[in-house]
Design an enzyme around this catalytic site. Structure first.
Site, PDB file in Angstrom:
ATOM      1  N   ASP A 205     -13.166  11.353 -23.658  1.00  0.00           N
ATOM      2  CA  ASP A 205     -12.289  12.078 -24.737  1.00  0.00           C
ATOM      3  C   ASP A 205     -11.038  11.575 -25.072  1.00  0.00           C
ATOM      4  OD1 ASP A 205     -11.751  13.606 -22.496  1.00  0.00           O
ATOM      5  OD2 ASP A 205     -10.548  14.955 -24.145  1.00  0.00           O
ATOM      6  N   GLU A 208      -8.691  11.787 -22.381  1.00  0.00           N
ATOM      7  CA  GLU A 208      -9.182  11.303 -21.124  1.00  0.00           C
ATOM      8  C   GLU A 208      -9.676  12.189 -19.932  1.00  0.00           C
ATOM      9  OE1 GLU A 208      -5.170   9.094 -20.459  1.00  0.00           O
ATOM     10  OE2 GLU A 208      -6.332   7.464 -21.059  1.00  0.00           O
TER      11      GLU A 208
END
Ligand SMILES: *[C@@H]1O[C@H](CO)[C@@H](O)[C@H](O)[C@H]1NC(C)=O
Ligand SMILES: *[C@@H]1O[C@H](CO)[C@@H](O)[C@H](O)[C@H]1NC(C)=O
Ligand SMILES: *[C@@H]1O[C@H](CO)[C@@H](O)[C@H](O)[C@H]1NC(C)=O
Ligand SMILES: *[C@@H]1O[C@H](CO)[C@@H](O)[C@H](O)[C@H]1NC(C)=O
Ligand SMILES: *[C@@H]1O[C@H](CO)[C@@H](O)[C@H](O)[C@H]1NC(C)=O
Ligand SMILES: *[C@@H]1O[C@H](CO)[C@@H](O)[C@H](O)[C@H]1NC(C)=O
Ligand SMILES: *[C@@H]1O[C@H](CO)[C@@H](O)[C@H](O)[C@H]1NC(C)=O
Length: 494
Positions: A205, A208
């Site tokens: 995402d 991270e």
């Protein structure tokens, strides 16, 4: 930004319940107009200056963006694909708005350099997961240490930024051939074909942290592919156009599955609970709307599911951060909006993790303001306000004086006028938080402390500045000030 891998399963979801509205602001406020003016020393002027100070820093490859000039605790001295694309998106908006040729030339050469830098990244021999490689060193060689890979939103937002630029460049009489060679056959076609092939693959995402199926990634992929289908056609590449168009339709079909009827939110991801994010709430959904809405009616700013998501996010942050209740007005009595962070369960404190360590972020707060401004603009443009049973709770909370029920209101009604003024007032209340908690001389770090409100996390985060600038541009559009963007773009040039 920091990579964390903590998995947790099986905790029951929760959604914050409504609390009485803390403030009922009406209309755009003059203190925020001054704060965001294009005059010397304003936040916008300084944000522009500090954002550009992080593009092409001395010694870095041409066309790169440093996430923050923070070399330790935390080390953000890298060229992230995501942050660079969002920063360069502001540059392309300034390119489009500038009226001085010197300014236009400056921005366009920066954007061509960015396109070249993206080609370098795509061709790095040490990519580990293809074009979703998230992060590069300042010489633009790939970062090869352990990290959350791939992050497949990067190719999509890089392509969006460059296609927006290319379209404006051609509109202003620039050479189609230059765009074809340097932009389309440069990085854009490669990134778009990657998105077409990989949009449904698991990806980390935007924070991270989690490999899953993310709403943000799907929405920006959808925009990139839809724009790409037209752009490829303009470039005479009908085969690619067909591929992109089919992929765009396929992504669009998945979007409704993110709606979570029982929580009345768009889930930020589809998949098991990770990192204890049992609320399934994340500002990434709102950022997805801002970076990924394609002006086609699919998840627009005033969409009832989007507004319901924003409402529940706000309620959750209201209950999460102590400053949300201890600091509700600034020194002049101006209403402060609800501090907005990444997600309620966040434990990242800007350098490491600690229990209840997550803080509100400037970029998340600016994104919420921008959503309110853009939703208000969209409702104004439609000349009708439609309230559904999905958006009713949002309006009852943020626009209680508008007395809305589930129906449609024409722009001539007092209900309509009051509702739009309420969205304006709340947009400014979110920006007022940045004004109140932001540092001396316009410096903005990543976060402001959940208990004290003081700035914390990486200093001078490039994305903080980019998000203030896009919110300011959205506000100017809402207020009907058509000379604002040009004035901002021309600043510093003659
Ligand atoms: C753009 O303008 C900035 C600020 O004046 C300057 O530092 C930079 O070198 C210029 N870049 C180009 C490519 O003209
Ligand atoms: C960076 O690239 C741009 C676009 O190609 C070019 O105009 C500019 O001169 C380059 N700057 C440097 C310092 O090489
Ligand atoms: C992207 O898609 C291609 C083609 O299907 C596949 O070979 C590759 O493994 C995918 N890469 C990622 C990072 O998902
Ligand atoms: C772009 O370049 C390709 C390959 O040279 C060519 O087939 C195409 O016609 C060009 N398109 C435009 C709009 O110049
Ligand atoms: C809203 O209306 C839809 C369609 O009529 C219905 O399916 C849904 O259950 C309603 N939701 C609520 C929260 O009342
Ligand atoms: C909402 O209701 C109150 C109380 O009846 C009334 O004073 C007010 O004018 C109404 N507002 C609108 C926008 O209709
Ligand atoms: C619009 O923005 C410009 C540039 O910041 C400013 O000079 C002007 O006063 C603004 N107009 C209004 C009506 O606020």
């Amino acid at each position: 930004m920091k990579l964390l891998l903590l998995l947790g399963y099986g905790v029951l979801p929760s959604v914050a319940q409504s609390t009485p509205p803390r403030t009922v602001p009406q209309g755009l406020a003059s203190d925020i107009t001054t704060y965001l003016a294009t005059s010397a020393g304003s936040q916008t002027t300084l944000s522009k200056q500090f954002m550009f100070a992080n593009i092409n820093v001395p010694g870095a490859a041409n066309g790169t963006v440093i996430a923050a000039q923070s070399y330790t605790a935390p080390n953000y001295a890298y060229n992230w694909v995501r942050d660079a694309s969002l920063t360069m998106d502001v540059v392309q908006q300034l390119y489009a708005a500038a009226t001085l040729q010197t300014a236009k030339n400056n921005y366009s050469s920066m954007l061509f350099a960015y396109a070249n830098a993206r080609v370098t990244e795509q061709n790095d021999p040490n990519l580990q997961t293809g074009l979703g490689e998230p992060k590069f060193n300042l010489d633009n060689s790939v970062f090869t240490g352990p990290w959350g890979r791939p992050q497949n939103d990067g190719p999509a937002t890089a392509a969006i930024t460059l296609m927006e630029f290319a379209t404006t460049y051609i509109k202003y009489g620039g050479s189609e051939d230059d765009i074809n060679k340097s932009i389309y056959l440069g990085p854009v076609k490669t990134d778009l074909l990657f998105v077409a092939a990989n949009w449904s693959s698991p990806s980390f995402d935007i924070w991270e942290e989690e490999s899953s199926t993310h709403f943000y990634n799907h929405l920006v992929s959808h925009k990139a592919l839809s724009m790409g289908a037209s752009f490829a056609a303009t470039m005479g590449d009908s085969e690619t156009s067909t591929t992109l168009s089919a992929a765009a339709s396929a992504v669009a079909q998945t979007l409704p599955s993110f709606w979570d009827e029982s929580r009345a939110i768009i889930d930020f991801q589809i998949g098991p609970v990770q990192k204890d994010k049992t609320s399934y709430q994340d500002i990434a959904v709102i950022l997805g709307i801002i970076h990924g809405y394609n002006n086609d009616g699919i998840y627009s700013y005033s969409n009832d599911q989007v507004l319901s998501t924003a409402y529940h996010l706000c309620l959750s942050f209201q209950q999460t951060y102590p400053i949300a209740t201890s600091q509700t007005v600034d020194n002049n009595g101006g209403a402060l909006g609800i501090p907005i962070g990444r997600y309620p369960e966040d434990v990242y404190n800007g350098d490491g993790t600690s229990p209840n360590g997550g803080n509100p972020w400037f970029l998340a707060t600016a994104a919420m303001a921008e959503l309110f401004y853009r939703a208000a603009s969209e409702i104004n443009d439609a000349k009708t306000l439609t309230v559904t049973n999905t958006s009713l709770a949002f309006y009852n909370y943020f626009a209680p004086n508008a007395n809305l029920t589930v129906t449609q209101y024409a722009s001539s009604t007092a209900n309509f006028v009051t509702a739009v003024a309420s969205l304006e007032g709340w947009g400014d209340a979110f920006m007022r938080l940045i004004k109140f908690h932001g540092g001396q001389s316009g410096h903005l770090s990543e976060e402001y402390d959940r208990n004290t409100g003081y700035e914390t996390g990486a200093a001078d985060l490039t994305w903080s500045y980019a998000s203030v600038l896009t919110a300011a541009l959205a506000r100017a559009e809402l207020s009907g000030n058509s000379s604002y963007a040009g004035a901002l773009a021309n600043l510093g040039f003659s």
